[in-house]
Scaffold this motif. Structure first.
Motif, PDB file in Angstrom:
ATOM      1  N   ILE A  88       8.846  -9.655   1.199  1.00 58.39           N
ATOM      2  CA  ILE A  88       7.418  -9.994   1.296  1.00 58.39           C
ATOM      3  C   ILE A  88       7.166 -11.056   2.369  1.00 58.39           C
ATOM      4  O   ILE A  88       6.232 -10.942   3.160  1.00 58.39           O
ATOM      5  N   LEU A  89       7.999 -12.081   2.400  1.00 60.34           N
ATOM      6  CA  LEU A  89       7.733 -13.200   3.306  1.00 60.34           C
ATOM      7  C   LEU A  89       8.231 -12.936   4.730  1.00 60.34           C
ATOM      8  O   LEU A  89       7.629 -13.371   5.692  1.00 60.34           O
ATOM      9  N   TYR A  90       9.367 -12.234   4.826  1.00 58.26           N
ATOM     10  CA  TYR A  90       9.966 -12.081   6.156  1.00 58.26           C
ATOM     11  C   TYR A  90      10.003 -10.629   6.641  1.00 58.26           C
ATOM     12  O   TYR A  90      10.611 -10.337   7.672  1.00 58.26           O
ATOM     13  N   GLY A  91       9.418  -9.735   5.858  1.00 56.89           N
ATOM     14  CA  GLY A  91       9.295  -8.347   6.305  1.00 56.89           C
ATOM     15  C   GLY A  91      10.607  -7.617   6.463  1.00 56.89           C
ATOM     16  O   GLY A  91      10.712  -6.668   7.245  1.00 56.89           O
ATOM     17  N   VAL A  92      11.629  -8.036   5.712  1.00 58.29           N
ATOM     18  CA  VAL A  92      12.913  -7.313   5.754  1.00 58.29           C
ATOM     19  C   VAL A  92      12.666  -5.877   5.288  1.00 58.29           C
ATOM     20  O   VAL A  92      11.954  -5.647   4.311  1.00 58.29           O
ATOM     21  N   SER A  93      13.236  -4.917   5.981  1.00 57.21           N
ATOM     22  CA  SER A  93      12.961  -3.519   5.633  1.00 57.21           C
ATOM     23  C   SER A  93      14.214  -2.667   5.815  1.00 57.21           C
ATOM     24  O   SER A  93      14.990  -2.876   6.741  1.00 57.21           O
ATOM     25  N   ILE A  94      14.399  -1.704   4.880  1.00 52.24           N
ATOM     26  CA  ILE A  94      15.553  -0.804   5.004  1.00 52.24           C
ATOM     27  C   ILE A  94      15.107   0.395   5.845  1.00 52.24           C
ATOM     28  O   ILE A  94      14.089   1.022   5.522  1.00 52.24           O
ATOM     29  N   PRO A 102      11.383   2.428   3.909  1.00 49.04           N
ATOM     30  CA  PRO A 102      10.715   1.123   3.808  1.00 49.04           C
ATOM     31  C   PRO A 102       9.989   0.919   2.483  1.00 49.04           C
ATOM     32  O   PRO A 102       9.940  -0.189   1.972  1.00 49.04           O
ATOM     33  N   ALA A 103       9.474   2.013   1.883  1.00 52.39           N
ATOM     34  CA  ALA A 103       8.714   1.876   0.628  1.00 52.39           C
ATOM     35  C   ALA A 103       9.620   1.396  -0.510  1.00 52.39           C
ATOM     36  O   ALA A 103       9.147   0.792  -1.477  1.00 52.39           O
ATOM     37  N   PHE A 104      10.907   1.708  -0.407  1.00 57.77           N
ATOM     38  CA  PHE A 104      11.825   1.335  -1.489  1.00 57.77           C
ATOM     39  C   PHE A 104      12.571   0.031  -1.226  1.00 57.77           C
ATOM     40  O   PHE A 104      13.419  -0.369  -2.012  1.00 57.77           O
ATOM     41  N   THR A 105      12.243  -0.604  -0.101  1.00 61.42           N
ATOM     42  CA  THR A 105      12.967  -1.833   0.239  1.00 61.42           C
ATOM     43  C   THR A 105      12.774  -2.904  -0.832  1.00 61.42           C
ATOM     44  O   THR A 105      13.745  -3.527  -1.287  1.00 61.42           O
ATOM     45  N   ILE A 125       3.631 -14.634  -5.062  1.00 54.45           N
ATOM     46  CA  ILE A 125       3.261 -15.190  -6.377  1.00 54.45           C
ATOM     47  C   ILE A 125       2.783 -14.073  -7.303  1.00 54.45           C
ATOM     48  O   ILE A 125       3.179 -14.007  -8.477  1.00 54.45           O
ATOM     49  N   PHE A 126       1.958 -13.150  -6.774  1.00 51.47           N
ATOM     50  CA  PHE A 126       1.487 -12.046  -7.608  1.00 51.47           C
ATOM     51  C   PHE A 126       2.638 -11.141  -8.038  1.00 51.47           C
ATOM     52  O   PHE A 126       2.664 -10.661  -9.168  1.00 51.47           O
ATOM     53  N   TRP A 127       3.588 -10.935  -7.149  1.00 52.62           N
ATOM     54  CA  TRP A 127       4.753 -10.120  -7.514  1.00 52.62           C
ATOM     55  C   TRP A 127       5.497 -10.786  -8.674  1.00 52.62           C
ATOM     56  O   TRP A 127       5.947 -10.129  -9.603  1.00 52.62           O
ATOM     57  N   GLN A 128       5.598 -12.114  -8.591  1.00 50.05           N
ATOM     58  CA  GLN A 128       6.336 -12.838  -9.637  1.00 50.05           C
ATOM     59  C   GLN A 128       5.599 -12.840 -10.974  1.00 50.05           C
ATOM     60  O   GLN A 128       6.190 -13.130 -11.999  1.00 50.05           O
ATOM     61  N   MET A 129       4.292 -12.525 -10.966  1.00 45.15           N
ATOM     62  CA  MET A 129       3.547 -12.469 -12.228  1.00 45.15           C
ATOM     63  C   MET A 129       3.666 -11.095 -12.885  1.00 45.15           C
ATOM     64  O   MET A 129       3.328 -10.940 -14.059  1.00 45.15           O
ATOM     65  N   GLY A 130       4.090 -10.098 -12.137  1.00 49.99           N
ATOM     66  CA  GLY A 130       4.271  -8.764 -12.694  1.00 49.99           C
ATOM     67  C   GLY A 130       2.992  -7.964 -12.720  1.00 49.99           C
ATOM     68  O   GLY A 130       1.933  -8.488 -13.080  1.00 49.99           O
ATOM     69  N   SER A 131       3.090  -6.683 -12.348  1.00 51.38           N
ATOM     70  CA  SER A 131       1.913  -5.806 -12.403  1.00 51.38           C
ATOM     71  C   SER A 131       2.347  -4.345 -12.382  1.00 51.38           C
ATOM     72  O   SER A 131       3.350  -3.995 -11.762  1.00 51.38           O
ATOM     73  N   PHE A 132       1.561  -3.516 -13.079  1.00 53.99           N
ATOM     74  CA  PHE A 132       1.839  -2.072 -13.081  1.00 53.99           C
ATOM     75  C   PHE A 132       0.849  -1.310 -12.206  1.00 53.99           C
ATOM     76  O   PHE A 132       0.867  -0.084 -12.203  1.00 53.99           O
ATOM     77  N   SER A 133      -0.010  -2.019 -11.497  1.00 53.94           N
ATOM     78  CA  SER A 133      -1.041  -1.312 -10.745  1.00 53.94           C
ATOM     79  C   SER A 133      -0.423  -0.578  -9.551  1.00 53.94           C
ATOM     80  O   SER A 133       0.603  -1.012  -8.993  1.00 53.94           O
ATOM     81  N   MET A 134      -1.056   0.543  -9.205  1.00 51.60           N
ATOM     82  CA  MET A 134      -0.645   1.374  -8.066  1.00 51.60           C
ATOM     83  C   MET A 134       0.788   1.930  -8.213  1.00 51.60           C
ATOM     84  O   MET A 134       1.459   2.178  -7.224  1.00 51.60           O
ATOM     85  N   LYS A 135       1.224   2.108  -9.428  1.00 54.45           N
ATOM     86  CA  LYS A 135       2.568   2.700  -9.599  1.00 54.45           C
ATOM     87  C   LYS A 135       2.420   4.200  -9.884  1.00 54.45           C
ATOM     88  O   LYS A 135       1.546   4.604 -10.643  1.00 54.45           O
ATOM     89  N   ASP A 136       3.288   4.989  -9.287  1.00 51.90           N
ATOM     90  CA  ASP A 136       3.161   6.438  -9.459  1.00 51.90           C
ATOM     91  C   ASP A 136       4.387   7.020 -10.165  1.00 51.90           C
ATOM     92  O   ASP A 136       5.247   6.294 -10.660  1.00 51.90           O
ATOM     93  N   TRP A 137       4.441   8.369 -10.173  1.00 50.55           N
ATOM     94  CA  TRP A 137       5.522   9.041 -10.888  1.00 50.55           C
ATOM     95  C   TRP A 137       6.898   8.737 -10.317  1.00 50.55           C
ATOM     96  O   TRP A 137       7.890   8.794 -11.036  1.00 50.55           O
ATOM     97  N   GLN A 138       6.936   8.428  -9.019  1.00 46.94           N
ATOM     98  CA  GLN A 138       8.233   8.165  -8.392  1.00 46.94           C
ATOM     99  C   GLN A 138       8.978   7.029  -9.113  1.00 46.94           C
ATOM    100  O   GLN A 138      10.168   7.128  -9.410  1.00 46.94           O
TER     101      GLN A 138
END
Lengths: 342, 256
Positions: A110-116, A120-123, A185-198
């Motif tokens: 999130i902070l440094y844009g590290v990407s596989i 990239p979506a699964f990084t 910070i929002f990631w650390q609070m946890g959320s199920f929004s925008m999650k799909d079948w994958q």
């Protein structure tokens, strides 16, 4: 006991259905079943169900409810393992640095844009999982070298030291990259929004197989709650079993946290509530923690997304706000009455 | 059955047990007595392979260093002095844990009918069948001690190590426990090694006795030959004759 277990399983199923039915648009249970059977088995869709409703149920709510269920299940089973292996009612994967490690991995993305490359979506989930699991493997490797008996106190203390150290590194990274801080910070609070079948297709088998694997060790878990010396004299290969169970528990937490961020409390309370309702034998504690923890998480997510609709509350805060009084009522509720009788 | 040759062990580089040698044959129980801190419990831990040691420990002629922990546990069970309880298991489930190495219980480790029967027999032996569904957190200290003894019996070991087995037990259960163990050992071709503070119970339990002081052997041999007033005076540093005279006087006054 079997009736209780069946009731809990049915209740969880109903809760998942409610997760799919309730929201800004309420959908009758009959229509939910029709949509699911249409999508899953190809049965004809009743004429009154509009395509928008199908999309809401099938693309948004059902995967979200199922993901919440499997996340809750994975976290609760992980908590049950940690509490029993470490003989500490407050122990969890978070005590041993899994969430801190996952946050560090998430921070890099999130902070440094590290990407596989190529994925990239699964990084974010991949690095979250890898860092969470890696932390506990590192802790266990160090403990093995420090203490030939791998005593619980050494594991807990090493875990706490690592947690503090990794948290400090993540905070330092955040301080140096403030423009993306809010997302972390929002990631650390946890959320199920925008999650799909994958996400469901990846997490569901991990949670089910992980729970079954832990259940395979239910006798060892029972014995280990009586202490390390007693477990050894009864023939449990302590070092090996501790390694296997702690890494499996961390993998369960890591795979859940990787997709939805850090969600606390459920891993702490679900196993305690199950012990209260079903007794301490792990042949019940492990599967029923999964069932209860899953259902509990679906309810928390339902509240998180409906109570201030169209906004959402962080689900991690809801688990504690709902869970803490419920836990206190269940766990301490009977004590006052008993005291009066005496 | 069990042989120790020049065994030393301790904690943090300090030997608590020094050069102990003994030989335990099947059906011949052994009591270990001595003042607090003399190394009795440490010696039991060495036999149970819970502590690293120098010297040789052999079970059935095989060095324990070359045995896997599962093998040792299938031959040696231990009733420990203290048992912290964190979660409320039923009495039956607790005793069933002793079947861990004997169960062929499939992927999810569920007990068979045969295991359940065996556990019931162990509960009968310690007179706890009526309490089988009770939570162990709701038992008295004495009942709990008997549950852990039943769990040790459920292991079907060749040797049972007992560390202060009569702790928390009232006089009736102390006598019953010792009588039961005296009977159990020859019936099952096994041996009991018991650390006891009560010299009377120690002498009642076993044919042989090891008397320890400061980690060393003070006397070892047949109970009837080894235990003397002089030895006890030397080991416990008390006037045994005066103590016994007082005890007898009290007993006489109680009888009258």
């Amino acid at each position: 006991m079997k009736t209780k277990a069946a009731t809990a399983a049915c209740a969880s199923l109903i809760v998942v259905m409610l997760g799919a039915a309730l929201g800004s648009v309420s959908i009758p249970p009959g229509d939910i079943f029709s949509i699911i059977s249409h999508k899953a088995a190809g049965s004809p869709l009743p004429a009154h169900i509009e395509p928008a409703l199908v999309a809401i149920v099938w693309n948004l709510r059902l995967p979200r409810a199922l993901l919440a269920f499997f996340v809750g299940a994975a976290l609760s089973v992980s908590g049950a393992v940690m509490q029993s292996v470490l003989r500490n009612p407050l122990a969890s994967s978070y005590t041993l640095g899994v969430s801190s490690g996952a946050s560090l991995g998430a921070g890099l993305v999130i902070l440094y844009g590290v990407s596989i490359p190529f994925m990239p979506a699964f990084t974010l989930p991949f690095l979250g999982f890898l860092f969470g699991l890696g932390t506990i493997i590192l802790i266990m490797a160090i403990v093995t070298r420090l203490d030939w008996q791998m005593e619980n106190i050494t594991i807990i203390l090493t875990g706490m030291v690592f947690t503090l150290f990794i948290n400090a590194v993540t905070m330092l990274m955040s301080a140096l990259s403030r423009e993306h801080l809010q997302r972390l910070i929002f990631w650390q609070m946890g959320s199920f929004s925008m999650k799909d079948w994958q996400a469901v297709f990846i997490l569901a088998p991990a949670a089910v197989l992980g729970t079954m694997f832990v259940a395979h060790f239910n006798r060892e878990l029972d014995i280990m709650t009586f202490g390390e010396e007693q477990a050894k004299t009864m023939g449990v290969d302590l070092k090996k079993v501790k390694w296997i169970l702690l890494v499996t528990a961390a993998a369960l937490t890591g795979s859940a946290v990787a997709f939805v961020g850090v969600i606390g409390f459920v891993d702490l309370v679900a196993p305690h509530i199950i012990r209260k309702l079903f007794g301490s034998a792990h042949r019940y504690v492990v599967p029923m923690s999964a069932v209860f923890g899953g259902g509990f998480m679906v309810v928390c997510d339902l509240i998180a997304r409906t109570v201030v609709s169209p906004s959402e509350l962080p689900v991690g805060t809801v688990t504690a706000i709902i869970g803490a009084p419920f836990f206190a009522w269940l766990y301490f509720g009977g004590r006052k009455k008993k005291a009066k009788v005496v | 059955m069990l042989t120790l040759k020049n065994v030393s062990a301790g904690y943090d580089g300090t030997d608590v047990v020094k050069n102990i040698s003994l030989d335990v044959k099947s059906c011949k129980n052994l009591s270990i007595i001595g003042p607090n801190g003399c190394g009795k419990t440490t010696l039991l831990k060495v036999i149970a392979n819970l502590l690293p040691f120098r010297g040789d420990v052999e079970i059935d002629g095989r060095p324990v260093r070359k045995m896997k922990s599962r093998e040792i546990s299938s031959k040696v069970a231990m009733l420990a002095q203290t048992s912290g309880i964190y979660f409320a298991y039923s009495v039956f489930d607790t005793v069933m844990m002793g079947r861990y190495l004997r169960m062929d219980s499939g992927f999810f480790g569920l007990p068979s009918t045969e295991d359940a029967k065996h556990v019931t027999r162990c509960l009968e032996a310690v007179n706890l069948v009526a309490e089988k569904d009770k939570e162990i957190t709701k038992l008295s200290g004495g009942q709990l001690q008997r549950v852990f003894l039943a769990r040790a019996l459920a292991q079907q070991p060749e040797i049972i190590l007992l560390d202060e087995p009569t702790n928390h037990l009232d006089l009736k259960y102390q006598v019953e426990l010792i009588d039961y163990l005296k009977k159990w050992a020859p019936e099952n071709n096994c041996a009991v090694i018991g650390v006891l503070h009560d010299i009377n119970l120690a002498m009642q339990l076993s044919e042989n006795i090891l008397v320890m002081k400061n980690g060393e052997t003070q006397a070892y041999g047949k109970t009837s030959e080894v235990v003397t007033g002089n030895l006890l005076e030397k080991v416990y540093e008390i006037d045994v004759a005066r103590y016994m005279a007082q005890s007898l006087k009290r007993w006489e006054s109680l009888r009258s």
